[in-house]
Structure formats: C-alpha cells, structure tokens
Design a protein around this motif. Structure first.
Motif, PDB file in Angstrom:
ATOM      1  N   TYR A 104       0.795  -1.234   0.000  1.00 19.78           N
ATOM      2  CA  TYR A 104       0.000   0.000   0.000  1.00 19.78           C
ATOM      3  C   TYR A 104       0.827   1.285   0.000  1.00 19.78           C
ATOM      4  N   PRO A 105       1.910   1.382   0.806  1.00 24.06           N
ATOM      5  CA  PRO A 105       2.653   2.650   0.800  1.00 24.06           C
ATOM      6  C   PRO A 105       3.209   3.004  -0.585  1.00 24.06           C
ATOM      7  N   GLU A 106       3.475   2.002  -1.428  1.00 20.95           N
ATOM      8  CA  GLU A 106       4.057   2.280  -2.747  1.00 20.95           C
ATOM      9  C   GLU A 106       2.991   2.523  -3.815  1.00 20.95           C
ATOM     10  N   LEU A 107       1.731   2.296  -3.475  1.00 23.93           N
ATOM     11  CA  LEU A 107       0.672   2.502  -4.473  1.00 23.93           C
ATOM     12  C   LEU A 107       0.590   3.988  -4.826  1.00 23.93           C
ATOM     13  N   PRO A 108       0.608   4.328  -6.130  1.00 24.25           N
ATOM     14  CA  PRO A 108       0.487   5.749  -6.486  1.00 24.25           C
ATOM     15  C   PRO A 108      -0.822   6.331  -5.951  1.00 24.25           C
ATOM     16  N   ALA A 109      -0.762   7.600  -5.534  1.00 21.72           N
ATOM     17  CA  ALA A 109      -1.916   8.221  -4.869  1.00 21.72           C
ATOM     18  C   ALA A 109      -3.141   8.277  -5.777  1.00 21.72           C
ATOM     19  N   ASP A 110      -2.920   8.311  -7.115  1.00 24.52           N
ATOM     20  CA  ASP A 110      -4.065   8.437  -8.010  1.00 24.52           C
ATOM     21  C   ASP A 110      -4.512   7.078  -8.575  1.00 24.52           C
ATOM     22  N   ALA A 111      -3.981   5.991  -8.022  1.00 27.97           N
ATOM     23  CA  ALA A 111      -4.330   4.663  -8.550  1.00 27.97           C
ATOM     24  C   ALA A 111      -5.804   4.351  -8.286  1.00 27.97           C
ATOM     25  N   LYS A 112      -6.370   3.518  -9.173  1.00 31.95           N
ATOM     26  CA  LYS A 112      -7.740   3.050  -8.946  1.00 31.95           C
ATOM     27  C   LYS A 112      -7.661   1.865  -7.990  1.00 31.95           C
ATOM     28  N   VAL A 113      -8.057   2.110  -6.767  1.00 28.98           N
ATOM     29  CA  VAL A 113      -7.814   1.139  -5.703  1.00 28.98           C
ATOM     30  C   VAL A 113      -8.582  -0.160  -5.941  1.00 28.98           C
ATOM     31  N   GLN A 114      -9.831  -0.042  -6.386  1.00 35.14           N
ATOM     32  CA  GLN A 114     -10.625  -1.264  -6.548  1.00 35.14           C
ATOM     33  C   GLN A 114     -10.053  -2.163  -7.645  1.00 35.14           C
ATOM     34  N   ALA A 115      -9.636  -1.555  -8.747  1.00 33.38           N
ATOM     35  CA  ALA A 115      -9.048  -2.341  -9.835  1.00 33.38           C
ATOM     36  C   ALA A 115      -7.741  -2.984  -9.377  1.00 33.38           C
ATOM     37  N   TRP A 116      -6.975  -2.238  -8.597  1.00 36.79           N
ATOM     38  CA  TRP A 116      -5.718  -2.763  -8.041  1.00 36.79           C
ATOM     39  C   TRP A 116      -5.992  -3.990  -7.161  1.00 36.79           C
ATOM     40  N   LEU A 117      -7.009  -3.883  -6.312  1.00 39.19           N
ATOM     41  CA  LEU A 117      -7.349  -5.004  -5.430  1.00 39.19           C
ATOM     42  C   LEU A 117      -7.818  -6.219  -6.232  1.00 39.19           C
ATOM     43  N   VAL A 118      -8.606  -5.986  -7.273  1.00 37.26           N
ATOM     44  CA  VAL A 118      -9.109  -7.110  -8.080  1.00 37.26           C
ATOM     45  C   VAL A 118      -7.961  -7.812  -8.795  1.00 37.26           C
ATOM     46  N   THR A 119      -6.977  -7.006  -9.236  1.00 40.25           N
ATOM     47  CA  THR A 119      -5.798  -7.603  -9.859  1.00 40.25           C
ATOM     48  C   THR A 119      -5.074  -8.530  -8.876  1.00 40.25           C
ATOM     49  N   ILE A 120      -4.923  -8.057  -7.643  1.00 44.67           N
ATOM     50  CA  ILE A 120      -4.270  -8.899  -6.629  1.00 44.67           C
ATOM     51  C   ILE A 120      -5.121 -10.145  -6.358  1.00 44.67           C
ATOM     52  N   ALA A 121      -6.436  -9.957  -6.242  1.00 45.92           N
ATOM     53  CA  ALA A 121      -7.330 -11.085  -5.954  1.00 45.92           C
ATOM     54  C   ALA A 121      -7.244 -12.138  -7.061  1.00 45.92           C
ATOM     55  N   HIS A 122      -7.147 -11.673  -8.299  1.00 47.72           N
ATOM     56  CA  HIS A 122      -7.013 -12.577  -9.447  1.00 47.72           C
ATOM     57  C   HIS A 122      -5.783 -13.471  -9.269  1.00 47.72           C
ATOM     58  N   ARG A 123      -4.648 -12.847  -8.910  1.00 50.42           N
ATOM     59  CA  ARG A 123      -3.416 -13.632  -8.729  1.00 50.42           C
ATOM     60  C   ARG A 123      -3.528 -14.578  -7.543  1.00 50.42           C
ATOM     61  N   TYR A 174     -13.685  -3.825 -19.743  1.00 49.32           N
ATOM     62  CA  TYR A 174     -13.208  -5.029 -20.440  1.00 49.32           C
ATOM     63  C   TYR A 174     -11.740  -4.924 -20.841  1.00 49.32           C
ATOM     64  N   LYS A 175     -11.252  -3.698 -21.059  1.00 46.15           N
ATOM     65  CA  LYS A 175      -9.839  -3.531 -21.390  1.00 46.15           C
ATOM     66  C   LYS A 175      -8.968  -4.088 -20.255  1.00 46.15           C
ATOM     67  N   ASP A 176      -9.331  -3.735 -19.009  1.00 44.80           N
ATOM     68  CA  ASP A 176      -8.574  -4.245 -17.853  1.00 44.80           C
ATOM     69  C   ASP A 176      -8.770  -5.751 -17.691  1.00 44.80           C
ATOM     70  N   VAL A 177     -10.008  -6.219 -17.909  1.00 44.99           N
ATOM     71  CA  VAL A 177     -10.282  -7.652 -17.797  1.00 44.99           C
ATOM     72  C   VAL A 177      -9.421  -8.418 -18.794  1.00 44.99           C
ATOM     73  N   SER A 178      -9.300  -7.883 -19.995  1.00 49.43           N
ATOM     74  CA  SER A 178      -8.542  -8.579 -21.035  1.00 49.43           C
ATOM     75  C   SER A 178      -7.074  -8.691 -20.641  1.00 49.43           C
ATOM     76  N   GLU A 179      -6.547  -7.629 -19.975  1.00 47.23           N
ATOM     77  CA  GLU A 179      -5.146  -7.690 -19.536  1.00 47.23           C
ATOM     78  C   GLU A 179      -4.963  -8.745 -18.460  1.00 47.23           C
ATOM     79  N   LEU A 180      -5.920  -8.814 -17.535  1.00 47.39           N
ATOM     80  CA  LEU A 180      -5.816  -9.816 -16.467  1.00 47.39           C
ATOM     81  C   LEU A 180      -5.855 -11.231 -17.033  1.00 47.39           C
ATOM     82  N   LEU A 181      -6.728 -11.443 -18.005  1.00 48.07           N
ATOM     83  CA  LEU A 181      -6.928 -12.794 -18.526  1.00 48.07           C
ATOM     84  C   LEU A 181      -5.961 -13.133 -19.656  1.00 48.07           C
ATOM     85  N   GLY A 182      -5.219 -12.125 -20.121  1.00 46.70           N
ATOM     86  CA  GLY A 182      -4.285 -12.371 -21.209  1.00 46.70           C
ATOM     87  C   GLY A 182      -4.969 -12.681 -22.525  1.00 46.70           C
ATOM     88  N   VAL A 183      -6.102 -12.051 -22.757  1.00 50.70           N
ATOM     89  CA  VAL A 183      -6.822 -12.245 -24.025  1.00 50.70           C
ATOM     90  C   VAL A 183      -7.102 -10.871 -24.637  1.00 50.70           C
TER      91      VAL A 183
END
Lengths: 209, 167
Positions: B45-64, B125-134
């Motif tokens: 969290y301390p390294e997360l940029p202040a303007d990051a989209k927090v929910q998308a960031w969390l979903v990315t982590i949850a995916h992994r 869907y752009k973000d979803v596609s990056e997560l899924l690699g499609v």
C-alpha cells in the motif's frame, strides 16, 4: 469509518447476481479480525488503533511498534486524526485492538480511580524540539497536583517560553496519559484543554478525589 | 492529504473483493483468497500511487491470489490462468442464493472470471482482457457468453426472488 458507494460498474440485468451481493451478516467483520491478526503476526501494521469509552467520551488510541503514539478525543474527529497519522507516519493503519489492550485496561483503571500512573511504552514520534521537552516533563507532575505554565517552562529549560508551553500542551498527541491537564494558569484557573474545558475539569476532579 | 488509512480501503472495498473471490473460487476458498489479497495489498500500500484506482488494483491482486490458491489445491501444475470447473459447489454460508453461486461455478473459467471482474467489480473489459491475457473482444465475448449461460442455467431451475434485491 463511513462508507461511501464506489463505482459498482455495469449492473447485471434482472438482478442476476442478487444472491451474490450480500455476504452473510458478520462475514466481513470476521474476515477483518482475521486480517488484523495475520497482519500483526507478519508485522505489516505500522499503526494499530482502537477506541475506548471513557467519562470524557469516546477516545481513540493508536500505537506503533514502539508504543502508544496518539490518544484523541471525539472532539478532534477520529477520522481526521487517523488521516493525519497516515500522512505523518504511515498509511498502513488497521483497527487492531490487541496491541492496545494494555493501554485500554490502564485507562479504564485510571478512570476508575485505581491507577495513578501509566506504565505503557510511549512513542513521541509526533513531537519534536521544545514541545517534546515539555511533554517529557509532564509525567513528573504527580497525580493530584498541578503546575503552572511558567513552572513547566522552567522545568523544560526555557523559563521565558510560557506561551510555547501552552502550545505544547494544546498539541499534546497523548492527552490523559501524558498529563497536560495538570498544567494550569498561575492564578489557579484551568486554562485551555484540547478535550474541552469540561474534560480538564473532570480529570482534575477525578485526581483530587 | 495523502492516501487514506488502509482500514478505509478495507471498509470501502472489502465487500466487492469478497464477491469477486466467491464468484471466481466458490464460497469455500473465497475467504482465504480475500485474506491473502488484503495482506498483500497492505504490504504494498505505501508504494501505491496516490491516483491509482484502488478497486481495480485489489481485483488484480485477488485474481493472482485465486490462481495461487487453485494451484496449491491442485498440486500438479496448471496453465497460469486456468481455473478448473468446480465439481461440488458449496453454498454461501448463512444466506444469499447458493444456486446463483453454483451457476457461476459451472461456467468455464474464463467466463466466470470475465463475469466477476466486469460485472461484480466494475472493471472495464480492457482491464479484464489484460488480467486474462486475451484480447478485449475475447474478454467482452466471455462476459456476454457467461451472462447468457447464467441466465439459461437459472431459467432451467425456476425459483423465487431472482429479481430485485435479495433481502
């Protein structure tokens, strides 16, 4: 902390996910407690906090690894105090009561009149310079007695800095535990208090009993 | 003013992350994934940029974390982004409509993930596609197919209260 609705994104038609939207009652609270315990175990929490009820209203207690770092009155707005801690110390802040059990118990004993001094490690990370010297002197004022702002200025090594003593007390990050309420005006009147004049009166009356 | 205290991140996004974890993994493993997600997030969290989209960031982590959990369960190596179909879906403890979760669990993994990340977490869907690699088109198709399949599955077993709110 208050919730505000974030973007929920595109909603499925027909309430297709209605059954997925609400976890069983208590689930998130239970997960939060589990997270706090695991994070504490891995030393990932820089500032833990909890609240306690007291005769002065609800108090926020916050601690770092080093010790108690902040006690805040409801008057100060606990959300604002936590944001200030995030800005000044670290945003890795979680409500994790266990690290504060000892401080909470001692405060309870103090308000019950069975404890006259606090034995908890303190972290003065929020104070520096002359203000820090003032705060370090305050625990030497005995329970039930008072000193004037001028007395404290002298004890802290700057006899002329009477006003600076006032501002050090007004900015005490650890009220009650570091007893700035025992500093009063030379004429015996109470002077100001960051928890409000009534809080200062209650504390001095408690200690006079 | 800097980033909010992490406690606020948990209170704002905890429910959405749990919903996503349940849809992707099922109720049984969802709580482990939730915990691992927020522990990782707290660490970074301390390294997360202040303007990051927090929910998308969390979903990315949850995916992994979901992939990690599936791998740990399976023992043998799976392709990086594959989730197995769930053979015995468990209900949602204490409430909700287990059959909805069951139906989600019967979707092919890509569809399940696309539906969870796009419809439950609100990721474009752009973000979803990056997560899924499609490709974005493939992600969009997976989401749409998933919703269609869900609706069909739920229509086969008629039940009350699938419309509107659940409580």
């Amino acid at each position: 902390m208050k919730d505000s609705q974030m973007d929920t994104g595109p909603l499925l038609p027909d309430g297709l996910f209605a059954g997925l939207t609400e976890p069983a009652p208590g689930t998130l609270e239970r997960l939060h407690d589990r997270l706090a315990a695991a994070a504490a175990g891995r030393q990932l929490i820089d500032v833990s906090y909890r609240t306690v009820d007291s005769p002065l209203g609800r108090l926020l207690l916050a601690a770092t690894e080093r010790g108690l770092v902040r006690v805040a009155f409801a008057l100060e707005d606990h959300d604002a105090v936590l944001q200030a801690l995030a800005d000044k110390l670290s945003p890795r802040i979680l409500e994790a009561p266990s690290r504060l059990d000892n401080a909470a118990r001692q405060l309870e004993e103090y308000f019950a009149g069975t404890r006259r001094s606090f034995e908890v490690p303190l972290d003065f990370a929020l104070s520096r310079g002359f203000r820090l010297s003032v705060l370090e002197h305050l625990p030497h004022i005995a329970y039930g007695s008072t000193e004037s702002y001028a007395d404290v200025a002298k004890a802290a090594g700057s006899p002329k800095a009477v006003r600076a003593v006032g501002s050090a007390c007004a900015n005490n990050p650890l009220p009650v535990v570091v007893p700035c309420h025992r500093v009063v005006r030379s004429d015996g009147s109470f002077g100001g208090y960051l928890g409000g004049p009534e809080a200062k009166r209650i504390l001095l009356a408690l200690e006079a009993a | 003013m800097g980033k909010p205290p992490f406690e606020r991140v948990v209170s704002l996004h905890g429910a959405v992350v749990l919903r996503v974890c349940r849809a992707v993994l099922g109720a049984h493993d969802a709580e482990d994934a939730w915990s691992e997600t927020f522990l990782s997030a707290l660490k970074a969290y301390p390294e997360l940029p202040a303007d990051a989209k927090v929910q998308a960031w969390l979903v990315t982590i949850a995916h992994r974390k979901a992939i990690d959990i599936v791998r740990a369960r399976q023992r043998q190596a799976l392709p990086m982004d594959e989730l197995p179909p769930r053979e015995s879906p468990l209900g949602i403890p204490g409430g909700g409509h287990p059959e909805v979760l069951d139906a989600v669990g019967q979707l092919p993994p890509k569809q399940r993930q696309a539906v969870a990340y796009h419809y439950l977490a609100g990721l474009p869907y752009k973000d979803v596609s990056e997560l899924l690699g499609v490709t974005p088109e493939a992600a969009r198709r997976a989401g749409a197919d998933g919703v269609k399949a869900l609706r069909a599955a739920l229509a086969e077993t008629p039940r009350p209260a699938l419309k509107g709110t659940s409580r």
